[in-house]
Design an enzyme around this catalytic site. Structure first.
Site, short mmCIF file in Angstrom:
data_model
loop_
_atom_site.label_atom_id
_atom_site.label_comp_id
_atom_site.label_asym_id
_atom_site.label_seq_id
_atom_site.Cartn_x
_atom_site.Cartn_y
_atom_site.Cartn_z
N LYS A 1 -14.31 -5.27 -22.66
CA LYS A 1 -14.25 -5.68 -24.29
C LYS A 1 -14.73 -4.62 -24.98
CE LYS A 1 -12.99 -8.73 -27.17
NZ LYS A 1 -11.53 -8.88 -27.27
N SER B 1 -6.74 -11.20 -27.28
CA SER B 1 -7.94 -11.80 -27.59
C SER B 1 -7.89 -13.20 -28.38
CB SER B 1 -9.00 -11.13 -28.35
OG SER B 1 -10.28 -11.19 -28.32
#
Length: 613
Positions: free
Chosen positions: A200, A408
């Site tokens: 991430k 995402s």
């Protein structure tokens, strides 16, 4: 000359605005003025076709996912932003022109020398449309300097011509990201973060000075997939092997025009007049008389009605008598729970959820195509939208069509759909969560400013930006991020019918190309928007008896229209509507602005500022 005219018109408009306000008209007078300008704009007749014409596509256009609406003359004169065209308007226009007897061919050029402003998924859809056009009529591409993005489109032409003084850049793809941590540290702004998912990378521009090993690895894999798509498509059009093209890139790839011709990447060299002569021959003309013209895509779209056709079935401009409708809903931009003045391209979760609810309850709507071009954003916003997608999918087919990015939060809202389509070059995945925690403690200390607080509980002041977080506070915030990540994993596993352990393996915040996502089961089919629409018709068993309607609808001369035009007017006059704090924040990366939206400060977002060139 155009710049001079723009300044002159701006001066005239400034005088009119001043007189309007001086006369007491204030807001009503200004609205009247803008409406008057709109009337002047809309009253102009579209360019008519006089005899045989060559359709001209300017490759410097910004191609966007949005409801079909042609750029009007006020936009062209008042706005500094790049000229735009909706993707569906462009695709419909090319399809219509291929069947039009008055259109002799397609001419590709780059007026600004910037190349197309779009991601590789959008470019692939445009390239496929050019190849379809080429099956019926010739396509000529001409330019001075082409990079990989431009050449990806121009290589689809029957004939490619470069200016003798020009060149071709074909040296591979590169991805570059801006890292702000050094500047933030210099000015006394501290940054802490919590995250779930080692890939991430959204926190890295604010917490690092370079790519992490994990981010470098996932970005390299993404670039390889995009590059292989470019090599394969270009090689097929130019009759070159992937190995030959890769060798050209490895040896430098900065080619003079004559080298590009020698290597077989371009057909021949030509000056402007020679290209015009060739275009005229395609129109069966030996002289440049008014019976022949070059018509721009936007003008042709208005002339034949493909802008309006964005509200109807592809290839059918008539209203469907049975009332069977496929709704095309655009979900684009960074997801927020409330619209932010500084981010006009943000996706408001309440607005999109409301549209989905209306479409679900509309009995005339037999299927929904959700076009996603979003890097995600607020976790709360994504959850709000995903819930409505899930409810709609229980009542009727919901087909997701992924644009350039559906990562995402963009993937969160796609997961519950009946079926997911993506281009091989779509950026997808990034199933991970993070929270960014800036503070100005050092900035205050450097300038003699200090803060103190009195609380009734240990964590009452956890949201303060005047100090860094304590280890206990960071642990509490990490638990919140982990909880959201677990919900994300469960959501994908249940929605996609994938074993949760497998989802966790594919997640970790890692991005995937559309092709890789399809191989891994995160995407069902590879294809563009038109294929997704056809899949919706098939899933709803509509046959050919349906129309397409785009949402959200933009009402002409509504408040949003007036706001758009007035903001463009202020910009042209050198004024600003933004408050002081907005102008100050604009000096910082706009990501910080958006990272103040989620009520839990928890985000499912991919840093779409990554520049791939």
């Amino acid at each position: 000359m155009k710049s001079f005219l723009q300044q002159t018109i701006a001066s005239i408009l400034g005088t009119l605005v001043g007189l309007t306000i001086f006369a007491g008209g204030s807001l009503l007078g200004l609205i009247g003025l803008i409406t008057f300008l709109a009337a002047l704009s809309s009253s102009s007749e579209p360019v008519g076709l006089k005899g045989r014409s060559m359709l001209a596509l300017d490759l410097s256009l910004a191609i966007r996912d949005e409801p079909g609406q042609a750029e009007d003359s006020i936009d062209r004169w008042l706005s500094d932003r790049p000229r735009t065209i909706p993707l569906r308007v462009l695709l419909d226009t090319l399809a219509q022109a291929a069947k039009d007897r008055q259109i002799t061919g397609l001419y590709l050029y780059d007026s600004a020398g910037t190349g197309p402003i779009a991601g590789y998924a959008t470019l692939r859809e445009v390239r496929e449309a050019i190849l379809e056009f080429r099956k019926k009529k010739p396509v000529i591409a001409y330019g001075t300097d082409w990079d990989e993005r431009t050449y990806y489109l121009t290589s689809a032409a029957n004939e490619t011509r470069l200016h003798p003084a020009g060149g071709l850049e074909f040296n591979g793809l590169a991805a570059e990201s801006t890292f702000w941590s050094g500047a933030l540290e210099k000015y006394g702004i501290g940054v802490q973060f919590v995250r779930a998912g080692k890939f991430k990378s959204a926190v890295e521009p604010f917490a690092r000075r370079d790519f992490s090993p994990e981010n470098r690895a996932q970005t390299a894999a993404l670039l390889q997939d995009l590059w292989q798509t470019v090599l394969t498509a270009t090689g097929q059009s130019r009759k070159q092997s992937i190995a030959q093209l890769q060798a050209i890139a490895d040896q430098g790839g900065l080619l003079r025009s004559d080298q590009a011709v020698k290597l077989g990447l371009v057909d021949r060299l030509a000056y402007d007049d020679q290209v015009i002569e060739r275009v005229l021959k395609l129109a069966d003309r030996e002289d440049n008389k008014p019976t022949f013209q070059r018509v721009a895509v936007a003008d042709y779209a208005r002339q034949v009605g493909t802008v309006e056709a964005a509200q109807s079935k592809l290839g059918d401009r008539r209203k469907n008598a049975t009332g069977q409708e496929i709704a095309l809903l655009y979900a684009t931009g960074t997801m927020v729970t409330q619209t932010t003045d500084g981010e006009r391209d943000a996706m408001n979760s309440t607005a999109i959820a409301t549209e989905l609810r209306k479409l679900r309850k509309n009995e005339d709507v037999k299927a929904i195509v959700l076009r996603i071009d979003s890097p995600g954003g607020s976790a709360t916003a994504a959850d709000i939208i995903a819930r409505e997608v899930s409810l709609a999918a229980k009542d009727k087919p919901v087909i997701v069509s992924m644009g350039d990015v559906a990562a995402s939060g963009g993937y969160w809202i796609a997961a519950p759909a009946t079926e997911i389509w993506a281009e091989p070059t779509t950026i997808a995945g990034s199933i991970g969560v993070f929270g960014l925690l800036p503070n100005i403690q050092k900035l205050g200390e450097n300038n003699g400013v200090n803060w103190d607080a009195v609380t009734t509980a240990p964590f009452a002041n956890i949201g303060s930006v005047t100090r860094s977080k304590t280890p206990a506070e960071l642990a509490l915030l990490q638990s919140s991020v982990d909880w959201t990540y677990d919900r994300f994993l469960d959501h994908v596993a249940q929605s996609r019918s994938i074993d949760r352990a497998k989802v966790e393996e594919l997640a970790q915040g890692r991005i995937w190309s559309g092709k890789a996502a399809a191989d891994l089961g995160l995407v069902d089919q590879l294809g563009g928007l038109d294929q997704a629409i056809a899949a919706a018709a098939k899933a709803a068993k509509l046959g050919k008896d349906w129309v397409l309607a785009e949402y959200p609808r933009r009402e002409p001369f509504g408040l949003s229209w007036l706001e758009d035009k007035s903001q463009a007017l202020w910009s042209r006059l050198g004024w600003s509507q933004s408050p002081l704090i907005a102008r100050s924040l604009a000096q910082l990366p706009s990501q910080l602005w958006l990272l103040n939206d989620d009520p839990r400060s928890t985000y499912v977002w991919w840093p779409d500022r990554l520049e791939i060139r």
